[in-house]
Design a protein around this motif. Sequence first.
Motif, mmCIF file in Angstrom:
data_model
loop_
_atom_site.group_PDB
_atom_site.id
_atom_site.type_symbol
_atom_site.label_atom_id
_atom_site.label_comp_id
_atom_site.label_asym_id
_atom_site.label_seq_id
_atom_site.Cartn_x
_atom_site.Cartn_y
_atom_site.Cartn_z
ATOM 1 N N ASP A 33 0.849 -1.200 0.000
ATOM 2 C CA ASP A 33 0.000 0.000 0.000
ATOM 3 C C ASP A 33 0.887 1.254 0.000
ATOM 4 O OD1 ASP A 33 -1.711 2.072 0.534
ATOM 5 O OD2 ASP A 33 -2.799 1.051 2.144
ATOM 6 N N ASP A 34 0.837 2.005 -1.096
ATOM 7 C CA ASP A 34 1.676 3.200 -1.229
ATOM 8 C C ASP A 34 1.287 4.303 -0.255
ATOM 9 O OD1 ASP A 34 3.223 2.074 -3.094
ATOM 10 O OD2 ASP A 34 2.604 3.352 -4.777
ATOM 11 N N ALA A 66 2.756 3.542 2.999
ATOM 12 C CA ALA A 66 4.208 3.771 2.959
ATOM 13 C C ALA A 66 4.519 5.261 3.114
ATOM 14 C CB ALA A 66 4.782 3.235 1.656
ATOM 15 N N ARG A 67 3.732 6.100 2.447
ATOM 16 C CA ARG A 67 3.939 7.556 2.565
ATOM 17 C C ARG A 67 3.657 8.013 4.004
ATOM 18 N NH1 ARG A 67 1.563 7.728 -2.625
ATOM 19 N NH2 ARG A 67 -0.469 8.230 -1.752
ATOM 20 N N VAL A 79 6.593 7.109 6.185
ATOM 21 C CA VAL A 79 7.731 8.026 5.995
ATOM 22 C C VAL A 79 7.474 9.323 6.752
ATOM 23 C CG1 VAL A 79 8.976 9.434 4.302
ATOM 24 C CG2 VAL A 79 8.446 7.061 3.776
ATOM 25 N N GLU A 80 6.253 9.846 6.608
ATOM 26 C CA GLU A 80 5.946 11.116 7.285
ATOM 27 C C GLU A 80 5.967 10.970 8.797
ATOM 28 O OE1 GLU A 80 2.500 12.690 5.243
ATOM 29 O OE2 GLU A 80 3.807 12.881 3.479
ATOM 30 N N TYR A 93 9.768 10.630 9.769
ATOM 31 C CA TYR A 93 10.678 11.679 9.285
ATOM 32 C C TYR A 93 11.320 12.496 10.413
ATOM 33 C CZ TYR A 93 12.612 15.336 6.338
ATOM 34 O OH TYR A 93 13.476 16.194 5.721
#
Lengths: 207, 101
Positions: free
Chosen positions: A33-34, A37-38, A41-42, A45
Amino acid sequence: MDETPNKPERPARGATAARVEEAALLAAVRAGDDAAARALVERLYPCVAAVVRAHQPRRDDLEDLMQETFLKMFTRLDQYRGEVALERWVTRIALNTCLDRLRRQRARPELRWADLGAEDQTFVEGLAEERPQPDADAPRALALLERLLAALPADDAWLLRQIELEERSMAAVCEDTGWSAVAARVRLFRARARLRAAWRKLESPQP
Amino acid sequence: MSRYPHSLTRLLALARRAPRTPSEQSEPEPAPLCFSARVVAQARTERRRHTGLVAWERLCWFGAGAAVVVCLVAGLHAHHATSQPSGLELLLTQAEAPLFP
């Protein structure tokens, strides 16, 4: 009614909820699932940025190092078993990425007596004497030490800064890097030997 | 025994007393715009490349395994074939025998 016993449960419950949410996010990322994944990352971060900012070799490397860290994280995500907190695991990857980058950097040429200015030479001579050093000399000492460390392999310099300057324990360094205690001791022993050698070379004026 | 020469020990002690520059970033730093999308896209490309490499590696191992099996079979067959003399070998044996015993 006494509410005291309930108080500690709140953060624990919050932490559990966060762990459950994190596990769900990881499962979604592993499933491809993109969006998840985003989101991952957020979420990670800020802690990765803090580590990279603290240990990055050069200012212009920041974005590059951040990207490399997250790419490594995605490549190794299948190996993550949840034995340590996800943030700890990722910051370890970030720190080791910074150290790998440091290892690739070339050390500056060794510092010689002739490279020192007259004031620094007097300062170094004063160190050998027993007279007390005023606090006003501390920035000069730090600057000289940094010049000395710059001539060592960058990962040795990093380790010496952590142990000798920041006075962190070996256990804390091992915890951050994932090194074994034996490996860390061996690295520190070698780094100290190099620092000693660099200092001796600096102290012995060249003809 | 000290780890360092006396003067270096003093330098280190003095350097520890020096004021450090405070960390530039004290608040949590949010990811820049599109950073996560860029990283995820690159990770996907890397993963695809990685998957391709893994498939190629598996194929190579399979090929190597098959080659070993073929060699073993050929070796066994050759061993069998050499245990019984061929027609030519029989003829050669006859030729080596003296004509007038």
